[in-house]
Design a protein around this motif. Structure first.
Motif, PDB file in Angstrom:
ATOM      1  N   UNK A 148       7.536 -17.006 -91.282  1.00 41.00           N
ATOM      2  CA  UNK A 148       8.618 -16.086 -90.906  1.00 41.00           C
ATOM      3  C   UNK A 148       8.112 -14.877 -90.115  1.00 41.00           C
ATOM      4  N   UNK A 149       6.828 -14.885 -89.752  1.00 35.25           N
ATOM      5  CA  UNK A 149       6.228 -13.729 -89.084  1.00 35.25           C
ATOM      6  C   UNK A 149       6.977 -13.343 -87.810  1.00 35.25           C
ATOM      7  N   UNK A 150       7.248 -14.315 -86.957  1.00 29.49           N
ATOM      8  CA  UNK A 150       7.876 -14.030 -85.669  1.00 29.49           C
ATOM      9  C   UNK A 150       9.235 -13.374 -85.823  1.00 29.49           C
ATOM     10  N   UNK A 151      10.072 -13.948 -86.687  1.00 28.92           N
ATOM     11  CA  UNK A 151      11.426 -13.417 -86.887  1.00 28.92           C
ATOM     12  C   UNK A 151      11.394 -11.999 -87.438  1.00 28.92           C
ATOM     13  N   UNK A 152      10.514 -11.753 -88.410  1.00 32.86           N
ATOM     14  CA  UNK A 152      10.463 -10.433 -89.055  1.00 32.86           C
ATOM     15  C   UNK A 152       9.949  -9.372 -88.087  1.00 32.86           C
ATOM     16  N   UNK A 153       8.891  -9.701 -87.327  1.00 28.27           N
ATOM     17  CA  UNK A 153       8.357  -8.735 -86.356  1.00 28.27           C
ATOM     18  C   UNK A 153       9.392  -8.430 -85.279  1.00 28.27           C
ATOM     19  N   UNK A 154      10.085  -9.459 -84.806  1.00 25.06           N
ATOM     20  CA  UNK A 154      11.121  -9.262 -83.795  1.00 25.06           C
ATOM     21  C   UNK A 154      12.236  -8.366 -84.337  1.00 25.06           C
TER      22      UNK A 154
END
Length: 693
Positions: free
Chosen positions: A615-621
């Motif tokens: 879920x790294x990408x979604x959370x950072x975005x």
């Protein structure tokens, strides 16, 4: 045994940690094994002795610091169990101010978490010796050695393991005592009340020898005599090791580290032994210093029964039957029930009608309190948090506490006139209890606005108003507590010259306003001489400046980080008064502030998000879309940890957003970092919304 000898056997300690690291569970085990309670209290079941408030039982968290006393090895241990949630940081702050030592608890899985760092820095500020207890060693993913390394790297401390675990995760069953080189194994059928000692398991002998050698070498460095003995013999005896650990702990050179699993009743008795062996008594701490209000000179008070009485009030609690209870730490002398005390901070005399020893929300009346003790008193009606009470013939004002500014506000609207009258009384009581809770009535709208440290903080307070104090009111949605400031230096002159009836009013001031660095607050200086403006009017001028800044420049938010200097003016021998100078200063301040390029400030929060890798990408975005700034990423116990800073205005409801992005698997913590200027585009949008109201 004399009272002076008893001082050597007192330990005033706090238990501090990040939320859910096991503070209250550990305290409950301490009370059980020391014989204070006859059954184990559980946080999850709502039966914990120390979490006595209804809100604490329902949520399974500690909200208010709770005091208690237990006895271990002829020592009296006064314990304060502090909250772990960032919204209640003030409870930790005022507790640490009056404690001599502390236990820092870390989760064996999560290690050093954000609030762990916050409370550690608070303890550093007050030079509190501490020991560490790595809890939850029975949990999947727990890692004793990684947590020790995090203590070293993140906190800048020198951790000294005195134990290493026997078994890991669900096979954790005891510890190896590195001082005595033996294994301590707990017997589960007795709820951890009994344990036995055995030889170190063969597979752990090598690592135990390695860590013991490191421990002995570190201990030898704490004292010249011990170093000589170590160099002569190549080792140290058990008594020498304990002595050296105590020396290093009291000097803040090292932090003894123990481990266990409080929920599974393992590791608590050695922790109590460490409190007695390594943490300071009141005689081990330096004499307390304070200011004599009559002479203006610094004075010291030794911890002793023969010294003049001096104590610091660190907490006020409203009791429906007794009135206000003042919790205080006695630094010197003694006080008897019914004695008159002098409040040096407020220059008033009050009677301590009753003295009480506290166990959570239970009280035991006592006749006398002596140096080194932490108790409560009834009858001190004018006394508030941070006040010094002492002997009137030897007055002293001890250093008080500083608390952070509230960052979240909520509007509260009483339903009836009766509720309105009751509400103001309740707000006053809650304000006396909690220094980070403030309230005000907005003059333009008549609306009552309360402010606190976060959404949970205000949720708890409003819940108490409705349920505990029976106030019927409508509660608004949480709002950001914006601030204002100026961005350039401006000089201004204002003359207030009016005829009111038969008397004139004359005040003439020349002021300079300039911005200060963030967090510096407001300061005022008088650069004029007595013949320009008499000294008697200076306080009125400062008050006028303060009040003008508190009502805001752009949008009615308080202005902060401003330095005001009185650089000139004039007065009239007959017509000048406090009121005329106060009005002149207020008008001048508003004029200058408008010309000084005023800007809006918003609270910026330090955020840590723990999520699975996918879920790294979604959370950072998502954080970027909230004007967040990513500051770091690391892997911890198989999860990804994102460190960021983001404006509070964008983070309301983030718990729901994070749950939906991570299918309920993500968690986060958030704490106030600082105030920063609102970007111009956001400021314009915010200002237009305010003016449309």
């Amino acid at each position: 045994m004399s009272k002076q000898t008893l001082l050597e056997n007192i330990r005033n300690i706090g238990i501090m940690a990040h939320i859910d690291a096991g503070k209250t569970t550990t305290t409950e085990r301490i009370l059980y094994y020391s014989g204070i309670t006859y059954k184990l209290g559980e946080v999850d079941d709502g039966t914990a002795e120390m979490d006595w408030m209804e809100q604490e039982k329902e949520r399974g968290i500690t909200i208010t610091s709770a005091a208690t006393t237990c006895y271990w090895k002829d020592c009296r241990i006064n314990i304060i169990d502090t909250p772990g949630h960032v919204d209640f940081t003030a409870e930790v702050e005022r507790s640490l101010r009056v404690l001599d030592g502390s236990i820092a608890i870390f989760c064996g899985v999560s290690g050093v978490e954000p609030q762990s760092e916050t409370v550690w820095r608070q303890a550093d500020r007050y030079s509190i010796p501490r020991i560490s207890f790595i809890n939850k060693m029975d949990r999947i993913g727990s890692d004793f050695f990684k947590t020790v390394d995090m203590i070293r790297k993140r906190l800048g401390a020198t951790p000294l393991p005195l134990q290493i675990p026997v078994g890991a995760e669900n096979l954790f069953r005891g510890v190896i005592d590195l001082i005595r080189m033996e294994a301590v194994i707990w017997e589960e059928e007795t709820l951890g009340a009994t344990y036995h000692k055995e030889q170190i398991p063969d597979e752990l002998v090598s690592i135990a020898r390695e860590y013991r050698a490191q421990m002995v070498e570190t201990v030898a460095e704490q004292d010249d005599f011990l170093m000589e003995r170590y160099l002569e013999t190549g080792g140290l005896a058990e008594d020498d090791i304990i002595k050296g650990i105590r020396i290093g702990t009291l000097k803040l050179n090292l932090v003894p580290v123990l481990c266990g699993a409080s929920f599974k009743n393992k590791g608590v008795q050695p922790l109590l032994d460490a409190v007695v062996d390594f943490l300071p008594s009141p005689l081990d701490i330096p004499p307390i210093e304070g200011l004599n209000p009559r002479t203006g000179k610094l004075e010291k008070r030794q911890s002793g029964i023969d010294e003049p009485f001096a104590a610091l009030v660190f907490k006020i609690m409203a009791d429906p039957y007794i009135g206000n209870l003042a919790y205080f730490r006695v630094y010197s002398g003694n006080l008897r029930s019914g004695d008159i005390v002098y409040n040096a901070t407020k220059d008033s005399r009050e009677k301590a009608t009753r003295l009480m020893k506290i166990h959570a929300n239970k009280r035991e009346e006592i006749k006398e309190v002596c140096a080194g003790e932490i108790v409560a008193a009834a009858g001190l009606k004018k006394t508030t948090t941070g006040d010094t009470i002492c002997a009137q013939n030897r007055p002293i004002i001890l250093e008080s506490m500083t608390f952070p500014e509230p960052v979240v506000t909520v509007a509260i609207e009483p339903k009836t006139k009766k509720d309105q009258d009751m509400l103001m009384d309740v707000l006053m009581k809650l304000g006396q209890e909690d220094p980070t809770f403030t309230y005000k009535v907005v003059e333009e709208t008549g609306q009552t606005v309360i402010s606190g440290m976060g959404e949970l903080h205000l949720e708890i307070l409003t819940d108490r108003m409705l349920r505990e104090f029976k106030v019927n009111a409508n509660i608004g949605k949480p709002q950001v507590a914006y601030k204002e400031t100026i961005s350039k230096e401006v000089d201004v002159e204002e003359k207030f010259d009016r005829q009111v009836g038969n008397k004139g009013q004359y005040g003439h001031v020349m002021l300079s306003l300039k911005p200060q660095t963030r967090g510096k607050g407001f300061s005022f200086e008088n650069l004029t001489s007595e013949d320009v403006i008499p000294k008697g009017f200076i306080n009125a001028i400062e008050q006028g400046v303060r009040e003008a800044l508190e009502t805001g420049i752009l949008a009615g938010y308080p202005a902060i980080d401003v330095k005001a200097s009185l650089i000139g003016g004039s007065y009239h021998e007959v017509d000048s008064s406090d009121l005329s100078f106060k009005i002149a200063a207020s008008i001048a301040t508003r004029k200058a502030a408008v010309e000084a390029a005023p800007v809006l400030l918003e609270p910026i929060m330090k955020v840590e998000v723990v999520i699975p890798q996918e879920y790294m990408g979604d959370v950072i975005s998502d954080l970027n879309s909230k004007r967040g700034k990513i500051e770091g990423m690391e892997t911890r116990s198989g999860a990804q940890v994102i460190s960021a800073k983001a404006p509070l205005s964008e983070m309301f409801g983030y718990a729901t957003d994070l749950r939906s992005m991570t299918q309920g698997r993500g968690t986060y913590t958030m704490q106030f970092e600082s105030y920063m200027e609102v970007p111009q585009q956001v400021s314009e949008r915010l200002m237009s919304r305010i003016y449309r109201r």
